[in-house]
Structures are given as structure tokens and as C-alpha cells.
Write a protein that holds these residues in place. Structure first.
Motif, PDB file in Angstrom:
ATOM      1  N   LEU A 196      11.111  19.491 -11.034  1.00 51.98           N
ATOM      2  CA  LEU A 196       9.873  19.836 -10.337  1.00 51.98           C
ATOM      3  C   LEU A 196       9.266  21.120 -10.897  1.00 51.98           C
ATOM      4  O   LEU A 196       9.921  21.865 -11.637  1.00 51.98           O
ATOM      5  CB  LEU A 196      10.156  19.994  -8.842  1.00 51.98           C
ATOM      6  CG  LEU A 196      10.742  18.752  -8.149  1.00 51.98           C
ATOM      7  CD1 LEU A 196      11.193  19.090  -6.739  1.00 51.98           C
ATOM      8  CD2 LEU A 196       9.732  17.607  -8.137  1.00 51.98           C
ATOM      9  N   LEU A 197       8.026  21.394 -10.537  1.00 51.10           N
ATOM     10  CA  LEU A 197       7.354  22.626 -10.955  1.00 51.10           C
ATOM     11  C   LEU A 197       7.896  23.792 -10.134  1.00 51.10           C
ATOM     12  O   LEU A 197       7.893  23.746  -8.896  1.00 51.10           O
ATOM     13  CB  LEU A 197       5.848  22.506 -10.753  1.00 51.10           C
ATOM     14  CG  LEU A 197       5.166  21.406 -11.574  1.00 51.10           C
ATOM     15  CD1 LEU A 197       3.744  21.171 -11.073  1.00 51.10           C
ATOM     16  CD2 LEU A 197       5.163  21.762 -13.058  1.00 51.10           C
ATOM     17  N   ALA A 198       8.351  24.823 -10.800  1.00 49.20           N
ATOM     18  CA  ALA A 198       9.066  25.904 -10.121  1.00 49.20           C
ATOM     19  C   ALA A 198       8.235  26.551  -9.020  1.00 49.20           C
ATOM     20  O   ALA A 198       8.735  26.807  -7.908  1.00 49.20           O
ATOM     21  CB  ALA A 198       9.519  26.954 -11.139  1.00 49.20           C
ATOM     22  N   GLN A 199       6.967  26.839  -9.277  1.00 52.20           N
ATOM     23  CA  GLN A 199       6.154  27.588  -8.315  1.00 52.20           C
ATOM     24  C   GLN A 199       5.361  26.700  -7.359  1.00 52.20           C
ATOM     25  O   GLN A 199       4.706  27.199  -6.442  1.00 52.20           O
ATOM     26  CB  GLN A 199       5.190  28.514  -9.081  1.00 52.20           C
ATOM     27  CG  GLN A 199       5.893  29.505 -10.006  1.00 52.20           C
ATOM     28  CD  GLN A 199       6.977  30.296  -9.291  1.00 52.20           C
ATOM     29  OE1 GLN A 199       6.748  30.831  -8.193  1.00 52.20           O
ATOM     30  NE2 GLN A 199       8.155  30.384  -9.901  1.00 52.20           N
ATOM     31  N   GLN A 200       5.412  25.430  -7.555  1.00 51.95           N
ATOM     32  CA  GLN A 200       4.704  24.505  -6.669  1.00 51.95           C
ATOM     33  C   GLN A 200       5.475  24.332  -5.366  1.00 51.95           C
ATOM     34  O   GLN A 200       6.694  24.230  -5.355  1.00 51.95           O
ATOM     35  CB  GLN A 200       4.563  23.147  -7.360  1.00 51.95           C
ATOM     36  CG  GLN A 200       3.948  22.061  -6.512  1.00 51.95           C
ATOM     37  CD  GLN A 200       2.497  22.313  -6.180  1.00 51.95           C
ATOM     38  OE1 GLN A 200       1.699  22.570  -7.075  1.00 51.95           O
ATOM     39  NE2 GLN A 200       2.144  22.259  -4.908  1.00 51.95           N
ATOM     40  N   ARG A 201       4.754  24.297  -4.233  1.00 58.97           N
ATOM     41  CA  ARG A 201       5.397  24.022  -2.951  1.00 58.97           C
ATOM     42  C   ARG A 201       5.328  22.529  -2.667  1.00 58.97           C
ATOM     43  O   ARG A 201       4.330  21.861  -2.970  1.00 58.97           O
ATOM     44  CB  ARG A 201       4.742  24.824  -1.816  1.00 58.97           C
ATOM     45  CG  ARG A 201       5.034  26.324  -1.914  1.00 58.97           C
ATOM     46  CD  ARG A 201       4.600  27.073  -0.667  1.00 58.97           C
ATOM     47  NE  ARG A 201       5.378  26.717   0.516  1.00 58.97           N
ATOM     48  CZ  ARG A 201       6.600  27.211   0.790  1.00 58.97           C
ATOM     49  NH1 ARG A 201       7.181  28.055  -0.050  1.00 58.97           N
ATOM     50  NH2 ARG A 201       7.227  26.853   1.891  1.00 58.97           N
ATOM     51  N   TYR A 202       6.415  22.024  -2.092  1.00 59.71           N
ATOM     52  CA  TYR A 202       6.556  20.593  -1.846  1.00 59.71           C
ATOM     53  C   TYR A 202       6.939  20.349  -0.388  1.00 59.71           C
ATOM     54  O   TYR A 202       7.611  21.160   0.246  1.00 59.71           O
ATOM     55  CB  TYR A 202       7.650  19.991  -2.738  1.00 59.71           C
ATOM     56  CG  TYR A 202       7.358  20.030  -4.213  1.00 59.71           C
ATOM     57  CD1 TYR A 202       6.709  18.978  -4.847  1.00 59.71           C
ATOM     58  CD2 TYR A 202       7.744  21.129  -4.989  1.00 59.71           C
ATOM     59  CE1 TYR A 202       6.459  19.004  -6.219  1.00 59.71           C
ATOM     60  CE2 TYR A 202       7.498  21.162  -6.350  1.00 59.71           C
ATOM     61  CZ  TYR A 202       6.849  20.102  -6.961  1.00 59.71           C
ATOM     62  OH  TYR A 202       6.598  20.136  -8.307  1.00 59.71           O
TER      63      TYR A 202
END
Length: 708
Positions: free
Chosen positions: A644-650
């Protein structure tokens, strides 16, 4: 070694460096080198130990005993007892955008060797092939023709695959420090026992860590794979099609080629290696028909009715299947003349008019009217002695005529080297596809091959080549028809058969627990969209184990999904479960069939199998957690998700689970199970989620979606 003798190939993550001064020696195969290696390659010149030959002997892509290499050579053969130790010298080299073609010759033996080495710059998968041509007047007998790739001395472990019917794609590991590892398959097809692939890597390599070098031989017949460690520590992987004695004889001007060997290097474990292979297969191997790029969801009738074919009842099955969301309906074995069990009628590819007095058309029309496409099972390469075809043509068997060959699955193999057999089969299949609205063939091959003789000579290699030609000819005539490669389950699965087929059947075992391991082994070299994965009946037909619909449904989700049962006889509760997982698969099918697959390590690997499929843009993921046994401890640690993208919130939420998941054997599950969670990609990869407590033989499906 001079700069003029060096050839460098570079991909996204991988570099290869070859010295073509004496043969083609792979000096380096590993992580991408940023600077040009040409001026620095002399640093790899080896010492020459005392007590051995007085000059260095390279391990080339075609190792030669004639140069003094005391390990497995790439070519073994002779011309009436002569020219049995050839030595090739460079003739010309052709530089292509994607690789090189090297032409070498032995002017004494009158042999020409063409070596093709290509590196796909997008996937970092390399492919290698040799073609040997006899330019001498005497016939040249080829006993062996092998492909060889060297790997560094730090490659100290080997991951290989073993299995049997209903237990395919199992994994094992060996330490490779002295001697080596070898596997052979002599069963006439890719085989359940030894899928033609293996991986070597650095000590304790795993899904996310360590250097690995994976290879796959694209050949649907007998083969040998080996990993050798020489006395000086050098290591190499060798792969070849196995030939029977006298099988390959080259007259003047004739050639023989090896199968293609596909290989890939990863500096970050098995997941990256698999993703590279998956990308290559998707872009260069698979050939879906334009109408079927979305993989339609199947119902296969085999475990539902076996040989009991009643058209009105089959139409009821089709109606129920359509209600549940099935998109392709396939009639399996039992539809053709005299086929009431597995002891008769193979070869008589004509509709059984006693079972279908009004023809097959009413059934097909009913299937199509339900909005589904229609498929049919065939086993063209086989013949039963109790058949009209055998009674008319007993000489059509692939056999040695003076021996009593044992049966397998009560059947024999047709000799496709006979042109009349080949053309007859092609005509029968063409007739079926022309007469009926068939968009799909389940092409089976249910027995192993014993004494594959054609007019007294060994013909196993020719038999495999003729199968390829038969499928090629049929697809040229019917390009919209898709084909599934089935061989009593996973007995014929490789990249070469996959160039001609659109789906493979990894196992006849639909038991969800066993499928967790089978599908995991399968995933190392093949992407999910070509893997047949069916929800079977509650009571498994192959193991007698009982599993609830949620475990079966989640297990079948990460593939080319289908169901295999009689939907008429199922309870309303079960049918509701099938409908639920069919709809769920359709909802996320595009993600499953295009995303990157990760086999996730867990804190309790003895009891859990965890997988994730992450979208290419990394904004969505599905995670499957399968509890395969009792937890080792009362708690199972944390679930960590990579890709996943490290700084993206999920947003993380549970979208499928057992009915009793939130109660029963626990006082309470972790809070996120009830409420969901909002977490960054970095947190999910490094810290993770507290793992819930799961019943043995149950599963959990999570959806992870980007928030913004």
C-alpha cells in the motif's frame, strides 16, 4: 575477457552481464547495476586452483564437456558413435532491443547452435532457448539438450514443488551446499508430481526478504530440472525436456529446439518474483478472446451429476445456476455415445442420442436463454478399447505393438504422430464447434503415458508437439472458443500450454482446506485470473471433509471462480451462500484479475494462510485470512499488509466471514472487527492490526480502501 566480448542486458530491476568469448557465460544476474559494467567486469575474473586444469573453464549457457567442464553438459549426442564431445565457437551475434541471438558452431561435428536470450524490460523476466542444427551428412542422435543458468554462490536454498492427484503444488525446501537437487518427470505430461519450476535463493529467503532466482520450463511433457553445486562452489540451474532413447535424430539440415526457459530475479523475496512472472504472463503469454476478457463465472456439472445426463434435469440446473449469477454453464463427461462410466466410449465424440433424444440444441438454447454461455468437456487425446473408434482402428494407439500396455483411468492414448489420427481428431472437434454454439472447451487428459511408441520408435516429444498443433489449428478455425487445460486436475499446467488455453484447473480437489495450499503453490508462477477455483459441495467429494459456505467461498474468491455441484439439490441456505460469493467475486473481479498478489507472512504461519491482492494504483486491496488449524497460541499476533501507499489513509472493514465469527470461542474480537479502522499504509505494513481469533477451517475477507 575484453570489453568487446561483454554483453549487458538491463530491465527495470535486473541486470545481466555475459561474456561471449568462449561460449556465453552469465557473469552476473542480479540487482540492477546503475553504472556500465563493461570496464569493471574484469574484477570477476576467477582464480585457477592448483591440481585442476591449467586454465579457467566457464559454466556457459551451453556447458561443454569438451572444454573440460566436469559437470552436467548442455548437449549429449553423437553421429553414429562419433562427435560425442562437441565444442562450439562463436560465429555471429545478433543484438536485438530485447536481447541477443548467438550463433555458434562446431566445424568438426558440423553442428550449429542458436542461442536466444531475451530480457523483458518491463517485467524483468528472461527467456532462454537453444536450437541445434545438424549440418553433417551423418544423422546426429540427440540424447540431451539442456538450458543452463548460473546463480551466485550465495544461493544456498532451493524451493521446489511436489504433489500427486488432488494434492498438487505442495512445497519443499532443500539446502544446496554440496551436490545439489534434481527432479524428473517421466509421466508424459507436466505432471501432478513435479511441476517444472523451482526457486533458489539466499539463506532463509521468504515472501518479503532475500534474493531469489526462479525458473520455469515451459513444456507439457517429460522434463528434468536440477540445481548443481560444483566442487569450486559455483552453482547452476539446468532444465531440459527428457528424450527417450533414439527419439531425437537429426538428418542433415534438421533442427531440434529446447522448450523456452523463463526465469526471474528478485532482490526482495518471493512476492516480487511472482509479481514479475504474473506481469509477464499477462502481457506475453495469455491470449484471451476479445469477447471474454472478463473471466466469466462457471458452473461445471461433474460433481453434480457425473454420468447421469438427463436433458430436462440439466436445464433445471442451468436455471438455478443463472439465478445465482453463473455466467458460463459447462456439461462435463458423459454426454457422448455409450459413455455411462469411465470404462468405455472415449474416442466416440458423437452425441449420445439415447440420453439426448432431441439433440443437444435444446439444452444449449436453454442455457443461452438464461444469459449464460455454453461449454463442453472433451478428452481428445484418449481412447477406450471399448469404443467404436478402437474397434475400427486398433492401430491408432500410442503404443509398442508387441507389449501389453497397462491402462490408466481405464483408457489409452491416441498416436497423434499419425496424420490420419490428427486430422480425424481435428475434424471431430471442428464438427462439434461448428454444429453447436459452444464457446468453451474443458480439455482434459486423464492418464499418464506408458511406452509412447509410434511405429516402434519413441514419440513422446512428438506427441506433445502435436497436441500444441492440434489446439493451434482448432483455435485458428474457432478463435472465439476458449479452452481450459485440465489433466485430472493439475497434470498439465505450464506457460507453453497456456499460450493456447485461457484457464487451467489446478486440482480435482475442491476441498477448501486443501485448496489453500494448492492455490498458494500455484501462485508462485501463475496469476489468479487463469486459476480455476470452484466452490464445491459442503461435503467434499475428494476428501469427505465438511466445510461451511464461507470458508469455501472465500477460498474460491481469489481465482477464476466457479461452482461445481448440483444447484437443484442444494438447500436455499446454501444457494443463498453461493449467490453471495458469486456477487462478491463479480464486484471485485477486476481487482482480483489485474492486481498484485502478495502472500503475507503472519505471526502464526503454522495455522494461518494469508493473501492480499492490491490494485495497481494501490488504492484498494482485498485480504484473505484462512485459519487452517487451531491457533498455536491463544492470540495470533498482528496482521500486516504490504503493497500500500505509505502516507495514504485507508478504511479497513470485514466484508465476509463465518456466521459465528463475532461470537462463540471468544469473549470479544478486536475493536476494528466491529467498527472498522482508518489507518495509514505505513501503519498497516509496519504495525498492522490485532489478529482476531478464528475457528479452525474458517476464513475472513477484508476490504481496504483509500480515504479521500
Amino acid at each position: 575477457m575484453t570489453e568487446k566480448s561483454l554483453v549487458s542486458l538491463t530491465g527495470q530491476k535486473t541486470s545481466l552481464l555475459l561474456n561471449i568469448a568462449e561460449g556465453a557465460e552469465l557473469l552476473y544476474w542480479g540487482k540492477k547495476l546503475q553504472a556500465s559494467p563493461d570496464a569493471q567486469a574484469r574484477a570477476l575474473s576467477r582464480a585457477v586452483p592448483y591440481g585442476r586444469l591449467d586454465s579457467d573453464v566457464p559454466v556457459t549457457l551451453m556447458p561443454e564437456s569438451g572444454r573440460g567442464l566436469f559437470s552436467s553438459p548442455g548437449l549429449e549426442g553423437h553421429a553414429q558413435g562419433k562427435h560425442w564431445s562437441p565444442v562450439f565457437t562463436l560465429k555471429t551475434i545478433e543484438h536485438l532491443d530485447s536481447g541477443i541471438v548467438i550463433y555458434s558452431e562446431d566445424s568438426v561435428a558440423k553442428l550449429l547452435l542458436k542461442t536466444e536470450l531475451m530480457l523483458d524490460k518491463e517485467s524483468d523476466v528472461i527467456k532462454l532457448c537453444h536450437t541445434l542444427t545438424n549440418n553433417g551428412e551423418a544423422r546426429y542422435t540427440v540424447n540431451r539438450l539442456a538450458l543452463t543458468l548460473t546463480v551466485p554462490e550465495r544461493a544456498s536454498e532451493c524451493l521446489s514443488f511436489y504433489g500427486r492427484w488432488v494434492h498438487e503444488f505442495q512445497q519443499q525446501r532443500q539446502v544446496i551446499q554440496h551436490g545439489g537437487y534434481q527432479q524428473e518427470n517421466r509421466r508424459g505430461r507436466t505432471s501432478h508430481e513435479h511441476f517444472p519450476a523451482l526457486v533458489v535463493g539466499t539463506n532463509a529467503f521468504n515472501e518479503t526478504c532475500g534474493e531469489v532466482w526462479g525458473v520455469h520450463l515451459a513444456w507439457s511433457g517429460n522434463h528434468r530440472l536440477r540445481v548443481d553445486v560444483k566442487a569450486d562452489g559455483r552453482r547452476f540451474i539446468q532444465a531440459e525436456a527428457l528424450y527417450y532413447p533414439g527419439e531425437i535424430e537429426l538428418a542433415q539440415g534438421e533442427s531440434v529446439s529446447t522448450p523456452w526457459l523463463y526465469a526471474s530475479y528478485s532482490a526482495s523475496g518471493l512476492n516480487s518474483m511472482s509479481q514479475q512472472f504474473h506481469r509477464y504472463v499477462r502481457e506475453h503469454i495469455l491470449r484471451f478472446s476479445p469477447a471474454e476478457k472478463v473471466r466469466p463465472l462457471h458452473l461445471n456439472t461433474w460433481e453434480g451429476i457425473y454420468f447421469d445426463h438427463r436433458p430436462e434435469y440439466i436445464m433445471q440446473m442451468a436455471s438455478e445456476a443463472a439465478k445465482m449469477g453463473v455466467e458460463r454453464f459447462i456439461i462435463d463427461d458423459g454426454w457422448f455415445r455409450g459413455r455411462n462410466d469411465d470404462k468405455a466410449a472415449l474416442g466416440d465424440w458423437y452425441l449420445d442420442e439415447q440420453k439426448y433424444p432431441h439433440g443437444l440444441e435444446p439444452v444449449i438454447e436453454h442455457v443461452l436463454a438464461q444469459g449464460m454461455t455454453f461449454g463442453l468437456w472433451v478428452e481428445p487425446e484418449m481412447i477406450s478399447k471399448n469404443s467404436d473408434l478402437y474397434r475400427q482402428h486398433p492401430d491408432w494407439l500410442l503404443q509398442l505393438a508387441d507389449y501389453d500396455q497397462p491402462t490408466g483411468r481405464n483408457q489409452y492414448v491416441l498416436d497423434l504422430s499419425r496424420d490420419e489420427v490428427f486430422e480425424w481428431l481435428l475434424a471431430r472437434l471442428d464438427s462439434l464447434l461448428s454444429q453447436y454454439q459452444i464457446s468453451y472447451l474443458k480439455w482434459d487428459m486423464n492418464r499418464e503415458v506408458v511406452q509412447p511408441g509410434h511405429l516402434g520408435r519413441a514419440a513422446q516429444t512428438r506427441q506433445v508437439e502435436r497436441v500444441y498443433q492440434l489446439i493451434d489449428r482448432l483455435r485458428a478455425q474457432h478463435p472465439q472458443v476458449e479452452i481450459e487445460s485440465c489433466a485430472a486436475g493439475g497434470g498439465r499446467i505450464d506457460y507453453e500450454i497456456l499460450k493456447r488455453t485461457q484457464r487451467v484447473w489446478p486440482s480435482d480437489n475442491n476441498d477448501a482446506l486443501e485448496r489453500q495450499f494448492i492455490q498458494r503453490g500455484f501462485s508462485y508462477f501463475f496469476p489468479p485470473e487463469i486459476m480455476g477455483a470452484h466452490i464445491g459441495a459442503r461435503h467434499s467429494h475428494s476428501t469427505r471433509r465438511v466445510a461451511d459456505i464461507h470458508f469455501r467461498g472465500i477460498t474460491a474468491l481469489f481465482g477464476h471462480m466457479g461452482i461445481e455441484l448440483d444447484p437443484v439439490k442444494e438447500s436455499e441456505e446454501e444457494k443463498a451462500g453461493f449467490s453471495h460469493y458469486i456477487a462478491l467475486h463479480k464486484q471485485y473481479r477486476s481487482l482480483i484479475h489485474s492486481g498484485d498478489l502478495y502472500r503475507l507472512p503472519g505471526d502464526d504461519p503454522a495455522a494461518q494462510v494469508i493473501s492480499a491482492i492490491v490494485a495497481k494504483d494501490q488504492r484498494q486491496a482485498l485480504v484473505s485470512v484462512a485459519q487452517i488449524a487451531m491457533p498455536t497460541w491463544a492470540l495470533s499476533g498482528a496482521l500486516r499488509v504490504t503493497g500500500l501507499l505509505a502516507q495514504q489513509r485507508y478504511r479497513v472493514s470485514v466484508i465476509a466471514c463465518a456466521d459465528n465469527f463475532r461470537q462463540g470461542i471468544v469473549n470479544t474480537q478486536p475493536a476494528w472487527v466491529y467498527e472498522g479502522a482508518e489507518l495509514s499504509g505505513e501503519w498497516l505494513e509496519q504495525a498492522g492490526l490485532a489478529m482476531p481469533v478464528l475457528d479452525p477451517e474458517s476464513a475472513l475477507l477484508l476490504l481496504i480502501e483509500a480515504i479521500n
